[in-house]
Structure formats: C-alpha cells, structure tokens
Design a protein around this motif. Structure first.
Motif, PDB file in Angstrom:
ATOM      1  N   PRO A   1       1.765 -22.608  12.784  1.00 21.61           N
ATOM      2  CA  PRO A   1       2.480 -21.328  12.750  1.00 21.61           C
ATOM      3  C   PRO A   1       1.987 -20.411  11.625  1.00 21.61           C
ATOM      4  O   PRO A   1       1.974 -19.181  11.796  1.00 21.61           O
ATOM      5  CB  PRO A   1       3.927 -21.739  12.543  1.00 21.61           C
ATOM      6  N   GLU A   2       1.572 -20.980  10.520  1.00 20.10           N
ATOM      7  CA  GLU A   2       1.096 -20.161   9.406  1.00 20.10           C
ATOM      8  C   GLU A   2      -0.265 -19.525   9.664  1.00 20.10           C
ATOM      9  O   GLU A   2      -0.752 -18.716   8.864  1.00 20.10           O
ATOM     10  CB  GLU A   2       1.053 -20.963   8.099  1.00 20.10           C
ATOM     11  N   ASP A   3      -0.901 -19.863  10.778  1.00 16.81           N
ATOM     12  CA  ASP A   3      -2.138 -19.194  11.177  1.00 16.81           C
ATOM     13  C   ASP A   3      -1.858 -17.878  11.905  1.00 16.81           C
ATOM     14  O   ASP A   3      -2.799 -17.140  12.212  1.00 16.81           O
ATOM     15  CB  ASP A   3      -2.979 -20.099  12.084  1.00 16.81           C
ATOM     16  N   THR A   4      -0.611 -17.603  12.164  1.00 18.94           N
ATOM     17  CA  THR A   4      -0.242 -16.364  12.843  1.00 18.94           C
ATOM     18  C   THR A   4      -0.651 -15.161  12.012  1.00 18.94           C
ATOM     19  O   THR A   4      -0.282 -15.039  10.838  1.00 18.94           O
ATOM     20  CB  THR A   4       1.272 -16.325  13.106  1.00 18.94           C
ATOM     21  N   ALA A   5      -1.426 -14.271  12.614  1.00  9.82           N
ATOM     22  CA  ALA A   5      -1.948 -13.100  11.902  1.00  9.82           C
ATOM     23  C   ALA A   5      -2.775 -12.262  12.870  1.00  9.82           C
ATOM     24  O   ALA A   5      -3.051 -12.693  13.997  1.00  9.82           O
ATOM     25  CB  ALA A   5      -2.818 -13.524  10.728  1.00  9.82           C
ATOM     26  N   VAL A   6      -3.162 -11.096  12.401  1.00 11.91           N
ATOM     27  CA  VAL A   6      -4.200 -10.328  13.080  1.00 11.91           C
ATOM     28  C   VAL A   6      -5.536 -10.777  12.497  1.00 11.91           C
ATOM     29  O   VAL A   6      -5.699 -10.801  11.270  1.00 11.91           O
ATOM     30  CB  VAL A   6      -3.999  -8.816  12.891  1.00 11.91           C
ATOM     31  N   TYR A   7      -6.460 -11.133  13.381  1.00 11.18           N
ATOM     32  CA  TYR A   7      -7.766 -11.632  12.962  1.00 11.18           C
ATOM     33  C   TYR A   7      -8.814 -10.529  13.148  1.00 11.18           C
ATOM     34  O   TYR A   7      -8.888  -9.900  14.219  1.00 11.18           O
ATOM     35  CB  TYR A   7      -8.139 -12.868  13.770  1.00 11.18           C
ATOM     36  N   TYR A   8      -9.617 -10.349  12.113  1.00  7.52           N
ATOM     37  CA  TYR A   8     -10.637  -9.308  12.105  1.00  7.52           C
ATOM     38  C   TYR A   8     -12.019  -9.925  11.910  1.00  7.52           C
ATOM     39  O   TYR A   8     -12.177 -10.826  11.090  1.00  7.52           O
ATOM     40  CB  TYR A   8     -10.413  -8.336  10.955  1.00  7.52           C
TER      41      TYR A   8
END
Length: 125
Positions: A88-95
C-alpha cells in the motif's frame, strides 16, 4: 525536446505486480540515462530507480530494492519498471524522467532534463 509518456498504472491488490512503461519521442533516447520517481499525496517526489544509457548499470532506492526492476529497450525508445510484491505504501503517481549528456546526479530530481506526466499506481490492502 523529448516527450515522455508513461503507461501501465492502475489499481492492484497488495502483493500484486504491475509493469510501467515510458515511451520517449526521440531516437537519441539511447544516449539518455532514464529514471523513475514517485510522488505520494502530501509528500515530495522521490527517486525510485534509474538506468544508464547503456543499460548495464541500474540504481534503486532502498525502499524498492529486490521488488522493482528497471530495464530499457533502446530500439523501442522505452524504459520499463517492473513492480512486484507491491505494498500500500507504493501508492503514488509514478513519473519517468530523462537525463541527457552531460549527465546530472542520477539520484536527484534536479539531475533530469525531461519528465513525463505521470501514471497513478494504487495498491489496496
């Protein structure tokens, strides 16, 4: 000017996998170092992984080492981020980001010259 377009984000359960792709617009992509960063709500954009232009050297943040793999296909002007054992802590916008010669710091946002628009990754618990 280099345009970068990310794809492959989405919603996945914890423990699952996703593969992100980043397609670059120019053939000189092969001379660029490439990186992946992510930004969660309320947090700064952080380094995740990078790969040298030759593809023979990779770098990872400690938080993803052993779970994520960066790779590139210079013939296809594309860099990938394989993400396994997602949390869950990988949740993010990835660029994705591109660093043209002369190369900057591969670990820092300021070392990159071009950025994509980002793709959302959401990991549910």
């Amino acid at each position: 000017q280099v345009q970068l377009v990310e794809s492959g984000g989405g919603l996945v359960q914890a423990g699952g996998s996703l593969r992100l792709s980043c397609a670059a617009s120019r053939r000189i992509f092969s001379s660029y170092a490439m990186g992946w960063f992510r930004q969660a709500p309320g947090k700064e954009r952080e380094f995740i992984a990078a790969i040298k232009w030759s593809g023979d050297t990779t770098y990872y943040a400690d938080s993803v080492k052993g779970r994520f793999t960066i790779s590139r296909d210079n013939a296809q002007n594309t860099v990938y981020l394989q993400m396994n054992s997602l949390k869950p802590e990988d949740t993010a916008v990835y660029y994705c980001a591109a660093d043209r010669p002369p190369y900057g710091s591969i670990w820092s946002r300021t070392g990159y010259d071009y950025w994509g628009q980002g793709t959302q990754v959401t990991v549910s618990s």
